[in-house]
Design a protein around this motif. Structure first.
Motif, PDB file in Angstrom:
ATOM      1  N   THR A  11       0.812  -1.217   0.000  1.00  0.00           N
ATOM      2  CA  THR A  11       0.000   0.000   0.000  1.00  0.00           C
ATOM      3  C   THR A  11       0.847   1.270   0.000  1.00  0.00           C
ATOM      4  N   GLY A  12       2.177   1.140   0.098  1.00  0.00           N
ATOM      5  CA  GLY A  12       3.053   2.311   0.095  1.00  0.00           C
ATOM      6  C   GLY A  12       3.384   2.778  -1.310  1.00  0.00           C
ATOM      7  N   ASN A  13       4.092   3.904  -1.388  1.00  0.00           N
ATOM      8  CA  ASN A  13       4.450   4.474  -2.690  1.00  0.00           C
ATOM      9  C   ASN A  13       5.227   3.482  -3.551  1.00  0.00           C
ATOM     10  N   VAL A  14       6.281   2.896  -2.975  1.00  0.00           N
ATOM     11  CA  VAL A  14       7.132   1.990  -3.750  1.00  0.00           C
ATOM     12  C   VAL A  14       6.417   0.666  -4.008  1.00  0.00           C
ATOM     13  N   GLY A  15       5.707   0.154  -3.010  1.00  0.00           N
ATOM     14  CA  GLY A  15       4.986  -1.109  -3.195  1.00  0.00           C
ATOM     15  C   GLY A  15       3.974  -1.033  -4.319  1.00  0.00           C
ATOM     16  N   ARG A  16       3.220   0.045  -4.366  1.00  0.00           N
ATOM     17  CA  ARG A  16       2.246   0.214  -5.458  1.00  0.00           C
ATOM     18  C   ARG A  16       2.949   0.298  -6.803  1.00  0.00           C
ATOM     19  N   ILE A  18       5.832  -1.057  -7.569  1.00  0.00           N
ATOM     20  CA  ILE A  18       6.309  -2.396  -7.916  1.00  0.00           C
ATOM     21  C   ILE A  18       5.185  -3.201  -8.559  1.00  0.00           C
ATOM     22  N   LEU A  19       4.002  -3.159  -7.980  1.00  0.00           N
ATOM     23  CA  LEU A  19       2.864  -3.878  -8.555  1.00  0.00           C
ATOM     24  C   LEU A  19       2.568  -3.378  -9.962  1.00  0.00           C
ATOM     25  N   ASN A  20       2.567  -2.071 -10.156  1.00  0.00           N
ATOM     26  CA  ASN A  20       2.327  -1.514 -11.489  1.00  0.00           C
ATOM     27  C   ASN A  20       3.379  -1.982 -12.484  1.00  0.00           C
ATOM     28  N   THR A  21       4.636  -1.988 -12.038  1.00  0.00           N
ATOM     29  CA  THR A  21       5.736  -2.345 -12.930  1.00  0.00           C
ATOM     30  C   THR A  21       5.717  -3.835 -13.274  1.00  0.00           C
ATOM     31  N   LEU A  22       5.418  -4.684 -12.292  1.00  0.00           N
ATOM     32  CA  LEU A  22       5.294  -6.120 -12.572  1.00  0.00           C
ATOM     33  C   LEU A  22       4.247  -6.377 -13.645  1.00  0.00           C
ATOM     34  N   ALA A  23       3.100  -5.723 -13.513  1.00  0.00           N
ATOM     35  CA  ALA A  23       2.021  -5.915 -14.485  1.00  0.00           C
ATOM     36  C   ALA A  23       2.390  -5.340 -15.848  1.00  0.00           C
ATOM     37  N   GLU A  24       2.952  -4.156 -15.844  1.00  0.00           N
ATOM     38  CA  GLU A  24       3.291  -3.482 -17.096  1.00  0.00           C
ATOM     39  C   GLU A  24       4.318  -4.269 -17.900  1.00  0.00           C
ATOM     40  N   ARG A  25       5.305  -4.853 -17.205  1.00  0.00           N
ATOM     41  CA  ARG A  25       6.377  -5.566 -17.887  1.00  0.00           C
ATOM     42  C   ARG A  25       6.062  -7.055 -18.063  1.00  0.00           C
ATOM     43  N   LYS A  26       4.856  -7.432 -17.645  1.00  0.00           N
ATOM     44  CA  LYS A  26       4.392  -8.817 -17.810  1.00  0.00           C
ATOM     45  C   LYS A  26       5.381  -9.807 -17.196  1.00  0.00           C
ATOM     46  N   PHE A  27       5.759  -9.538 -15.962  1.00  0.00           N
ATOM     47  CA  PHE A  27       6.641 -10.464 -15.260  1.00  0.00           C
ATOM     48  C   PHE A  27       5.959 -11.833 -15.172  1.00  0.00           C
ATOM     49  N   PRO A  28       6.698 -12.926 -15.386  1.00  0.00           N
ATOM     50  CA  PRO A  28       6.083 -14.265 -15.438  1.00  0.00           C
ATOM     51  C   PRO A  28       5.645 -14.776 -14.070  1.00  0.00           C
ATOM     52  N   ARG A  39      -3.230  -1.737   9.829  1.00  0.00           N
ATOM     53  CA  ARG A  39      -4.369  -1.138   9.124  1.00  0.00           C
ATOM     54  C   ARG A  39      -4.388  -1.435   7.630  1.00  0.00           C
ATOM     55  N   ALA A  40      -3.221  -1.792   7.066  1.00  0.00           N
ATOM     56  CA  ALA A  40      -3.177  -2.083   5.633  1.00  0.00           C
ATOM     57  C   ALA A  40      -3.847  -3.412   5.293  1.00  0.00           C
ATOM     58  N   VAL A  41      -3.901  -4.336   6.253  1.00  0.00           N
ATOM     59  CA  VAL A  41      -4.475  -5.661   6.003  1.00  0.00           C
ATOM     60  C   VAL A  41      -5.959  -5.517   5.651  1.00  0.00           C
ATOM     61  N   GLY A  42      -6.340  -6.158   4.557  1.00  0.00           N
ATOM     62  CA  GLY A  42      -7.721  -6.092   4.092  1.00  0.00           C
ATOM     63  C   GLY A  42      -7.968  -5.022   3.063  1.00  0.00           C
ATOM     64  N   HIS A  43      -7.058  -4.058   2.941  1.00  0.00           N
ATOM     65  CA  HIS A  43      -7.204  -3.033   1.911  1.00  0.00           C
ATOM     66  C   HIS A  43      -6.983  -3.653   0.529  1.00  0.00           C
ATOM     67  N   GLU A  44      -7.498  -3.006  -0.485  1.00  0.00           N
ATOM     68  CA  GLU A  44      -7.328  -3.478  -1.856  1.00  0.00           C
ATOM     69  C   GLU A  44      -6.354  -2.574  -2.603  1.00  0.00           C
ATOM     70  N   VAL A  45      -5.506  -3.200  -3.425  1.00  0.00           N
ATOM     71  CA  VAL A  45      -4.556  -2.461  -4.256  1.00  0.00           C
ATOM     72  C   VAL A  45      -4.685  -2.952  -5.692  1.00  0.00           C
ATOM     73  N   SER A  46      -4.377  -2.073  -6.619  1.00  0.00           N
ATOM     74  CA  SER A  46      -4.500  -2.407  -8.035  1.00  0.00           C
ATOM     75  C   SER A  46      -3.309  -3.222  -8.508  1.00  0.00           C
ATOM     76  N   GLY A  51      -6.797  -5.855 -12.430  1.00  0.00           N
ATOM     77  CA  GLY A  51      -6.615  -6.698 -11.258  1.00  0.00           C
ATOM     78  C   GLY A  51      -6.707  -5.927  -9.955  1.00  0.00           C
ATOM     79  N   VAL A  52      -7.253  -6.578  -8.953  1.00  0.00           N
ATOM     80  CA  VAL A  52      -7.334  -6.023  -7.610  1.00  0.00           C
ATOM     81  C   VAL A  52      -6.864  -7.088  -6.629  1.00  0.00           C
ATOM     82  N   LEU A  53      -5.941  -6.723  -5.742  1.00  0.00           N
ATOM     83  CA  LEU A  53      -5.416  -7.645  -4.750  1.00  0.00           C
ATOM     84  C   LEU A  53      -5.812  -7.169  -3.357  1.00  0.00           C
ATOM     85  N   LYS A  54      -6.219  -8.101  -2.511  1.00  0.00           N
ATOM     86  CA  LYS A  54      -6.513  -7.767  -1.124  1.00  0.00           C
ATOM     87  C   LYS A  54      -5.256  -8.016  -0.291  1.00  0.00           C
TER      88      LYS A  54
END
Length: 340
Positions: A11-16, A18-28, A39-46, A51-54
Motif C-alpha cells: 500500500t506504500g508508494n514503492v509497493g504500489r 512495484i505492482l504496477n511495474t510487474l504488471a506493465e512488464r508482464k513479469f512471469p 491497518r493495511a491488512v484487508g485493503h485493496e490495491v490495483s 486486477g485487484v489484490l486484497k
C-alpha cells in the motif's frame, strides 16, 4: 508455469509502483500476493489494468509458498521478516538500506553490475541501492568503462516522495497553509519544505556529512569501483516525484563533451536530451514522472580539471529509483537463476 511473487508494503508508494511495474512488464508470475501490516491488512490495491489484490497479513504469511519477495517497508519490518523469507527459500529483493553494505548480499543495478546476482544464494537476499545511487551509477558506468572515472562531485536534488507518503502530504499541506496564511507545521522534515530547500537527508554523521551522502559514496564504490572518490551534497527539494543531480566527473583518460555525449547516448538505461541554449534541450523532474530511463542533459566540459565533464541527470525516484530496478533484478533472477 510462472512464479509466485509477494510484495511487502503493497500500500506504500514503492509497493504500489512495484505492482504496477510487474504488471506493465508482464513479469512471469502465476500468483502475486500483496502483504502488509496492521491497518493495511484487508485493503485493496490495483494490479494491472483490471486486477485487484486484497492485502494479506505479513506476520501470518508462509514464505515457503513464494519464489520472490519484494520488500518496500521500513528497516524494522525488513529485519523481522527478511531472514524468515530467505530461510524459507524465497529470494528477497530489498529496496531499503538494511542489507546494502552486507558483504554477503549483492547490491545490484541491472544496467551496471548484473553479474553480482550470481552471489544471491549466500543469503537468498539481494539489495537495491538508494534512488540517488541508482541514478548516478547508471550515468557513471559507461563513462567509467571508456574513460576511467577517478572522482565525482555530486549535488542531488531529491523529491519528497523519497521520504514516503507522509512527506508528500507535508509538502502539500505546508504549501496550502502558506497560501491561506495558516501556520506551517513541520513533522517529516527538520525545516519547512514548501518553497524551500533543505541540505539534509537523513541524520548527520561525525564528519558533518549526512547518512544519505555517505550512502551515495559507499554504494557507488561497492557497485562500480572501490577506487572512485565521491564528494556528495544531498538536498531535499519541494518536488513530489523526480530526483535530479548535478554531476562533475574527473577521469584518467582524456574526455570531451562531444565524445562523452555519444558514449552516454549508447548506454543502457540512459536517455540523452541535450540541445544547448534552449529550454527544450534539457529535462526537469516534472517531465520524468512515470518514465523508466535516467535522463541526461547539459553535457559540457569541466575546465576546472584536466579531464573533466559536467552533466545534469534526472529520474523518477519511485520508478527507476526503486520499483523498476527491483523488478529488473527479479527478471534477471527468473531468466538466469531460478527454476519455475
Amino acid at each position: 508455469m510462472g512464479y509466485t511473487v509477494a510484495v511487502i508494503g503493497a500500500t506504500g508508494n514503492v509497493g504500489r509502483e512495484i505492482l504496477n511495474t510487474l504488471a506493465e512488464r508482464k513479469f512471469p508470475a502465476d500468483t502475486v500476493i500483496a502483504l502488509g501490516m496492521d491497518r493495511a491488512v484487508g485493503h485493496e490495491v490495483s494490479y494491472g489494468d483490471d486486477g485487484v489484490l486484497k492485502v494479506q497479513d505479513l506476520t501470518k504469511f508462509d514464505f515457503s509458498t513464494a519464489d520472490i519477495a519484494f520488500m518496500a517497508v521500513d528497516a524494522k519490518l525488513v529485519a523481522a521478516h527478511a531472514s524468515r523469507a530467505a530461510t524459507s527459500g524465497c529470494v528477497v529483493i530489498d529496496t531499503g538500506p538494511t542489507f546494502r553494505m552486507d558483504p554477503d548480499v549483492p547490491l545490484v543495478v541491472p544496467e551496471v553490475n548484473p553479474q553480482a546476482l550470481a552471489g544471491y544464494k549466500q543469503r537468498y537476499i539481494v539489495a537495491a541501492p538508494n534512488a540517488a545511487t541508482i541514478q548516478l551509477v547508471i550515468a557513471l558506468k559507461p563513462l567509467h568503462d571508456r574513460y576511467t572515472v577517478r572522482r565525482a562531485v555530486v549535488a542531488t536534488y531529491q523529491a519528497v516522495s523519497g521520504e514516503g507518503k507522509d512527506a508528500m502530504d507535508e509538502l502539500f499541506t505546508q504549501t496550502r497553509a502558506i497560501f491561506v496564511a495558516d501556520p506551517v507545521v513541520k513533522s517529516a522534515f527538520p525545516k519547512q519544505i514548501a518553497f524551500n530547500v533543505i541540505p539534509q537527508i537523513d541524520g548527520f554523521l561525525d564528519d558533518g556529512s549526512t547518512n544519505a551522502e555517505w550512502m551515495l559514496n559507499v554504494e557507488t564504490r561497492k557497485i562500480l569501483d572501490p577506487k572512485i572518490k565521491i564528494a556528495a551534497t544531498c538536498v531535499r527539494v519541494p518536488v513530489f516525484i523526480g530526483d535530479a543531480a548535478s554531476v562533475h566527473v574527473e577521469t584518467e583518460q582524456e574526455i570531451n563533451a562531444d565524445d562523452a555525449l555519444e558514449v552516454l547516448r549508447a548506454a543502457p538505461g540512459l536517455s540523452v536530451l541535450d540541445k544547448p541554449g534552449t529550454p527544450e534541450g534539457y529535462i526537469t523532474p516534472v517531465e520524468v514522472a512515470g518514465e523508466n530511463p535516467v535522463f541526461i542533459s547539459r553535457i559540457r566540459d569541466d575546465v576546472t580539471v584536466e579531464n573533466g565533464l559536467a552533466f545534469w541527470s534526472v529520474a523518477d525516484n519511485l520508478r527507476k529509483g526503486a520499483a523498476l530496478n527491483a523488478v529488473q533484478i527479479a527478471e534477471i533472477l527468473a531468466r538466469d537463476y531460478l527454476e519455475e
